[in-house]
Design a protein around this motif. Structure first.
Motif, mmCIF file in Angstrom:
data_model
loop_
_atom_site.group_PDB
_atom_site.id
_atom_site.type_symbol
_atom_site.label_atom_id
_atom_site.label_comp_id
_atom_site.label_asym_id
_atom_site.label_seq_id
_atom_site.Cartn_x
_atom_site.Cartn_y
_atom_site.Cartn_z
ATOM 1 N N ILE A 189 0.804 -0.568 0.030
ATOM 2 C CA ILE A 189 -0.276 0.231 -0.311
ATOM 3 C C ILE A 189 1.140 1.339 -0.091
ATOM 4 O O ILE A 189 1.941 1.731 1.107
ATOM 5 N N THR A 190 0.496 2.252 -0.826
ATOM 6 C CA THR A 190 1.043 3.335 -0.776
ATOM 7 C C THR A 190 0.743 4.536 -0.020
ATOM 8 O O THR A 190 -0.355 4.966 0.316
ATOM 9 N N PHE A 191 1.564 5.797 -0.330
ATOM 10 C CA PHE A 191 1.350 6.610 0.328
ATOM 11 C C PHE A 191 -0.559 7.036 -0.227
ATOM 12 O O PHE A 191 -1.214 7.656 0.161
ATOM 13 N N ASP A 192 -0.028 7.470 -1.658
ATOM 14 C CA ASP A 192 -0.918 7.639 -2.447
ATOM 15 C C ASP A 192 -1.999 6.867 -1.980
ATOM 16 O O ASP A 192 -3.924 7.675 -2.267
ATOM 17 N N GLN A 193 -2.337 6.033 -1.935
ATOM 18 C CA GLN A 193 -3.529 4.442 -1.806
ATOM 19 C C GLN A 193 -3.991 5.358 -0.395
ATOM 20 O O GLN A 193 -5.487 5.342 -0.595
ATOM 21 N N LEU A 194 -3.624 5.663 0.183
ATOM 22 C CA LEU A 194 -3.717 5.829 1.948
ATOM 23 C C LEU A 194 -4.515 7.295 2.006
ATOM 24 O O LEU A 194 -5.557 7.616 2.580
ATOM 25 N N ALA A 195 -3.962 8.593 0.988
ATOM 26 C CA ALA A 195 -4.550 9.468 0.888
ATOM 27 C C ALA A 195 -5.210 9.024 0.089
ATOM 28 O O ALA A 195 -6.466 10.061 0.878
ATOM 29 N N LEU A 196 -5.818 8.267 -0.748
ATOM 30 C CA LEU A 196 -6.855 8.435 -1.937
ATOM 31 C C LEU A 196 -8.232 8.349 -0.748
ATOM 32 O O LEU A 196 -9.222 8.785 -1.055
ATOM 33 N N ALA A 197 -7.784 6.559 -0.132
ATOM 34 C CA ALA A 197 -8.506 5.967 0.845
ATOM 35 C C ALA A 197 -9.319 6.857 1.970
ATOM 36 O O ALA A 197 -10.655 7.182 2.003
ATOM 37 N N ILE A 198 -8.034 7.984 2.271
ATOM 38 C CA ILE A 198 -8.739 8.605 3.485
ATOM 39 C C ILE A 198 -10.128 10.071 3.187
ATOM 40 O O ILE A 198 -11.234 10.379 3.159
ATOM 41 N N MET A 199 -9.390 10.171 1.651
ATOM 42 C CA MET A 199 -10.142 11.471 1.125
ATOM 43 C C MET A 199 -11.934 10.721 0.490
ATOM 44 O O MET A 199 -12.763 12.325 0.652
ATOM 45 N N THR A 200 -11.694 10.081 -0.126
ATOM 46 C CA THR A 200 -13.220 9.644 -0.710
ATOM 47 C C THR A 200 -13.841 8.936 0.650
ATOM 48 O O THR A 200 -15.026 9.880 0.487
ATOM 49 N N THR A 201 -13.338 9.140 2.076
ATOM 50 C CA THR A 201 -13.962 8.895 2.991
ATOM 51 C C THR A 201 -14.866 9.648 3.291
ATOM 52 O O THR A 201 -16.024 9.648 3.895
ATOM 53 N N ILE A 202 -14.137 10.838 3.365
ATOM 54 C CA ILE A 202 -14.258 12.169 3.935
ATOM 55 C C ILE A 202 -15.591 12.828 3.176
ATOM 56 O O ILE A 202 -16.503 13.300 3.821
ATOM 57 N N ALA A 203 -15.425 12.182 1.948
ATOM 58 C CA ALA A 203 -16.021 13.135 0.564
ATOM 59 C C ALA A 203 -17.656 12.187 1.079
ATOM 60 O O ALA A 203 -18.440 12.954 0.976
ATOM 61 N N ILE A 204 -17.304 10.716 1.192
ATOM 62 C CA ILE A 204 -18.660 9.913 1.383
ATOM 63 C C ILE A 204 -19.724 10.650 2.790
ATOM 64 O O ILE A 204 -20.543 10.705 2.770
ATOM 65 N N ARG A 205 -19.115 10.975 3.277
ATOM 66 C CA ARG A 205 -19.266 11.305 4.876
ATOM 67 C C ARG A 205 -19.631 12.424 4.489
ATOM 68 O O ARG A 205 -21.006 13.007 5.359
ATOM 69 N N GLU A 206 -19.337 13.470 4.091
ATOM 70 C CA GLU A 206 -20.264 14.906 3.892
ATOM 71 C C GLU A 206 -20.898 14.690 2.628
ATOM 72 O O GLU A 206 -22.289 15.423 3.321
ATOM 73 N N VAL A 207 -21.622 14.206 1.326
ATOM 74 C CA VAL A 207 -22.222 13.540 0.825
ATOM 75 C C VAL A 207 -23.561 13.138 1.632
ATOM 76 O O VAL A 207 -24.956 13.943 1.140
#
Length: 49
Positions: free
Chosen positions: A6-24
């Motif tokens: 798992i790369t840092f980019d994959q981890l960052a994308l997963a965190i940003m996706t989770t935050i975006a889904i929560r806001e929606v």
């Protein structure tokens, strides 16, 4: 896939996706589900002691 693959980019994308889904969810769902005092997402600012 191993944990070391798992790369840092994959981890960052997963965190940003989770935050975006929560806001929606907060915007789209009714307040009794995702809002102040909601059972899924509680957005109230009170302290939970």
């Amino acid at each position: 896939m191993t944990l070391s693959a798992i790369t840092f980019d994959q981890l960052a994308l997963a965190i940003m996706t989770t935050i975006a889904i929560r806001e929606v969810m907060i915007v789209a769902l009714p307040d009794r589900v995702a809002g102040p005092g909601g059972w899924l997402i509680d957005t109230s600012l009170r302290d939970h002691v």
